[in-house]
Design a protein around this motif. Sequence first.
Motif, short mmCIF file in Angstrom:
data_model
loop_
_atom_site.label_atom_id
_atom_site.label_comp_id
_atom_site.label_asym_id
_atom_site.label_seq_id
_atom_site.Cartn_x
_atom_site.Cartn_y
_atom_site.Cartn_z
N ASN A 154 9.78 -3.27 7.02
CA ASN A 154 10.00 -2.43 8.19
C ASN A 154 9.09 -1.21 8.06
O ASN A 154 9.50 -0.17 7.53
CB ASN A 154 11.47 -2.03 8.28
N ILE A 155 7.85 -1.34 8.53
CA ILE A 155 6.87 -0.28 8.38
C ILE A 155 7.32 1.02 9.05
O ILE A 155 7.17 2.09 8.46
CB ILE A 155 5.48 -0.74 8.89
N PRO A 156 7.91 0.99 10.25
CA PRO A 156 8.39 2.26 10.81
C PRO A 156 9.39 2.97 9.90
O PRO A 156 9.37 4.19 9.79
CB PRO A 156 9.04 1.84 12.14
N GLU A 157 10.24 2.22 9.21
CA GLU A 157 11.20 2.82 8.28
C GLU A 157 10.47 3.43 7.09
O GLU A 157 10.84 4.49 6.61
CB GLU A 157 12.19 1.76 7.81
N ILE A 158 9.43 2.76 6.60
CA ILE A 158 8.64 3.29 5.49
C ILE A 158 7.97 4.59 5.91
O ILE A 158 7.97 5.57 5.17
CB ILE A 158 7.59 2.27 5.01
N VAL A 159 7.41 4.61 7.12
CA VAL A 159 6.76 5.83 7.61
C VAL A 159 7.77 6.96 7.72
O VAL A 159 7.53 8.07 7.25
CB VAL A 159 6.08 5.58 8.98
N GLU A 160 8.92 6.66 8.31
CA GLU A 160 9.94 7.70 8.51
C GLU A 160 10.49 8.22 7.18
O GLU A 160 10.60 9.42 6.97
CB GLU A 160 11.09 7.14 9.36
N GLU A 161 10.81 7.32 6.29
CA GLU A 161 11.49 7.70 5.05
C GLU A 161 10.53 8.15 3.95
O GLU A 161 10.70 9.20 3.35
CB GLU A 161 12.30 6.49 4.57
N VAL A 162 9.53 7.35 3.67
CA VAL A 162 8.69 7.56 2.49
C VAL A 162 7.49 8.46 2.78
O VAL A 162 7.28 9.46 2.09
CB VAL A 162 8.21 6.20 1.93
N LYS B 228 0.82 -1.21 0.00
CA LYS B 228 0.00 0.00 0.00
C LYS B 228 0.85 1.26 0.00
O LYS B 228 0.44 2.28 -0.52
CB LYS B 228 -0.96 -0.01 1.18
N ALA B 229 2.04 1.19 0.58
CA ALA B 229 2.92 2.35 0.61
C ALA B 229 3.25 2.80 -0.81
O ALA B 229 3.28 4.00 -1.11
CB ALA B 229 4.19 2.05 1.38
N THR C 212 11.21 5.23 -8.21
CA THR C 212 11.69 4.67 -9.47
C THR C 212 13.21 4.63 -9.53
O THR C 212 13.80 3.68 -10.04
CB THR C 212 11.14 5.48 -10.66
N SER C 213 13.85 5.65 -8.98
CA SER C 213 15.31 5.69 -9.01
C SER C 213 15.95 4.83 -7.92
O SER C 213 17.17 4.69 -7.89
CB SER C 213 15.80 7.14 -8.87
N GLY C 214 15.14 4.29 -7.02
CA GLY C 214 15.66 3.43 -5.96
C GLY C 214 16.19 4.18 -4.77
O GLY C 214 16.96 3.64 -3.98
N SER C 215 15.77 5.43 -4.60
CA SER C 215 16.26 6.24 -3.49
C SER C 215 15.71 5.83 -2.13
O SER C 215 16.30 6.14 -1.11
CB SER C 215 15.92 7.71 -3.73
N TYR C 216 14.57 5.18 -2.12
CA TYR C 216 13.97 4.76 -0.85
C TYR C 216 14.45 3.35 -0.49
O TYR C 216 14.04 2.37 -1.10
CB TYR C 216 12.45 4.75 -0.93
N ALA C 217 15.30 3.26 0.52
CA ALA C 217 15.79 1.96 0.95
C ALA C 217 14.66 1.08 1.46
O ALA C 217 14.68 -0.14 1.29
CB ALA C 217 16.84 2.14 2.04
N ALA C 218 13.64 1.68 2.05
CA ALA C 218 12.53 0.93 2.61
C ALA C 218 11.63 0.31 1.54
O ALA C 218 10.90 -0.62 1.81
CB ALA C 218 11.68 1.83 3.51
N LEU C 219 11.71 0.82 0.31
CA LEU C 219 10.85 0.32 -0.78
C LEU C 219 11.66 -0.19 -1.96
O LEU C 219 11.25 -0.05 -3.10
CB LEU C 219 9.89 1.42 -1.25
N LYS C 220 12.80 -0.80 -1.70
CA LYS C 220 13.61 -1.33 -2.79
C LYS C 220 12.81 -2.34 -3.59
O LYS C 220 12.13 -3.18 -3.04
CB LYS C 220 14.87 -2.00 -2.27
#
Length: 87
Positions: A70-78, A23-24, A39-47
């Motif tokens: 790691n949902i907390p990482e997705i929240v923090e980063e994305v 869903k993220a 798309t560029s792969g900048s989000y480590a949480a959504l590789k």
Amino acid sequence: MRNNPSYLYTKKGSKLEELTFAKAKIIIADCSYAKAKLTSGSYAALKNDEKKRSGLGKLIRSQIDDVMSNIPEIVEEVITDYNENCK
């Protein structure tokens, strides 16, 4: 619950839903800034998974991603990036 809390979200007045890995990616789809970073792969949480998989392989991989992400990482980063750049 302290070790694995659920994260709920709502977008533009929709109903509350639990945030998952899959869903993220859908949540940020309407934001060109966040979508470009994804798309560029900048989000480590959504590789993205680079391997080509069959239909069953994709289903299994998506289920594993949802459980192991790691949902907390997705929240923090994305999600924080989305909220700051795409309101």
